[in-house]
Design a protein around this motif. Structure first.
Motif, mmCIF file in Angstrom:
data_model
loop_
_atom_site.group_PDB
_atom_site.id
_atom_site.type_symbol
_atom_site.label_atom_id
_atom_site.label_comp_id
_atom_site.label_asym_id
_atom_site.label_seq_id
_atom_site.Cartn_x
_atom_site.Cartn_y
_atom_site.Cartn_z
ATOM 1 N N GLU A 50 -56.028 -16.378 34.160
ATOM 2 C CA GLU A 50 -56.267 -15.663 35.418
ATOM 3 C C GLU A 50 -57.271 -16.389 36.307
ATOM 4 N N ASP A 51 -57.958 -17.389 35.765
ATOM 5 C CA ASP A 51 -58.898 -18.187 36.554
ATOM 6 C C ASP A 51 -58.163 -19.359 37.190
ATOM 7 N N CYS A 52 -58.191 -19.392 38.515
ATOM 8 C CA CYS A 52 -57.517 -20.431 39.294
ATOM 9 C C CYS A 52 -58.585 -21.261 40.001
ATOM 10 N N LEU A 53 -58.419 -22.566 39.990
ATOM 11 C CA LEU A 53 -59.362 -23.475 40.643
ATOM 12 C C LEU A 53 -58.590 -24.415 41.553
ATOM 13 N N LYS B 181 -62.726 -21.141 43.678
ATOM 14 C CA LYS B 181 -62.418 -20.403 42.453
ATOM 15 C C LYS B 181 -61.917 -19.004 42.794
ATOM 16 N N ARG B 182 -60.801 -18.643 42.142
ATOM 17 C CA ARG B 182 -60.220 -17.310 42.316
ATOM 18 C C ARG B 182 -59.847 -16.742 40.959
ATOM 19 N N ARG B 183 -59.817 -15.429 40.873
ATOM 20 C CA ARG B 183 -59.357 -14.739 39.672
ATOM 21 C C ARG B 183 -58.092 -13.992 40.081
ATOM 22 N N SER C 126 -55.046 -24.096 36.637
ATOM 23 C CA SER C 126 -55.171 -22.813 35.961
ATOM 24 C C SER C 126 -55.929 -23.067 34.666
ATOM 25 N N ASN C 127 -56.905 -22.230 34.360
ATOM 26 C CA ASN C 127 -57.708 -22.363 33.153
ATOM 27 C C ASN C 127 -56.836 -22.086 31.926
ATOM 28 N N LYS D 284 -64.637 -17.912 45.592
ATOM 29 C CA LYS D 284 -65.987 -18.486 45.533
ATOM 30 C C LYS D 284 -65.859 -19.969 45.885
ATOM 31 N N GLN E 45 -58.328 -19.074 30.027
ATOM 32 C CA GLN E 45 -58.309 -17.838 30.823
ATOM 33 C C GLN E 45 -57.380 -18.054 32.016
#
Length: 98
Positions: A50-53, A8-10, A44-45, A89, A48
């Motif tokens: 900006e939340d990348c998984l 997980k990245r923002r 990509s969420n 994370k 949101q």
């Protein structure tokens, strides 16, 4: 037993996100040549953006650990972290039911 790693990245939208995509693709390209790598997906969420998984699937936890500890991955991760401005994370999952 196969495992899945959730990374997980923002990431701020715009220029930062556009620069991040090639780095993630380069990281995946390197991972594809590692023993035990099965697949990867980048999401990509929708609520949101900006939340990348990244979901990375590996044949075993040992295969994942070897890749995680490799200098190739560490070098790419440093580039991604420098762009994103924060560390990723990592969560590792195994099937609850075989």
């Amino acid at each position: 037993m196969a495992i899945e790693v959730m990374i997980k990245r923002r990431v701020k939208q715009g220029v930062q996100a556009k620069k991040l995509v090639p780095l993630i693709l380069q990281m995946r390209s390197l991972a594809m040549h590692q023993p035990g790598y099965i697949s990867g997906t980048t999401l990509s969420n929708l609520d949101q953006p900006e939340d990348c998984l990244v979901i990375s699937r590996w044949e075993s936890i040992d295969d994942w650990k070897k890749w995680f500890d490799s200098s190739q991955r560490a070098e790419m991760e440093r580039k991604i972290e420098a762009l994103a401005g924060q560390k990723a994370k990592y969560d590792v999952y195994a099937p609850m039911v075989p």
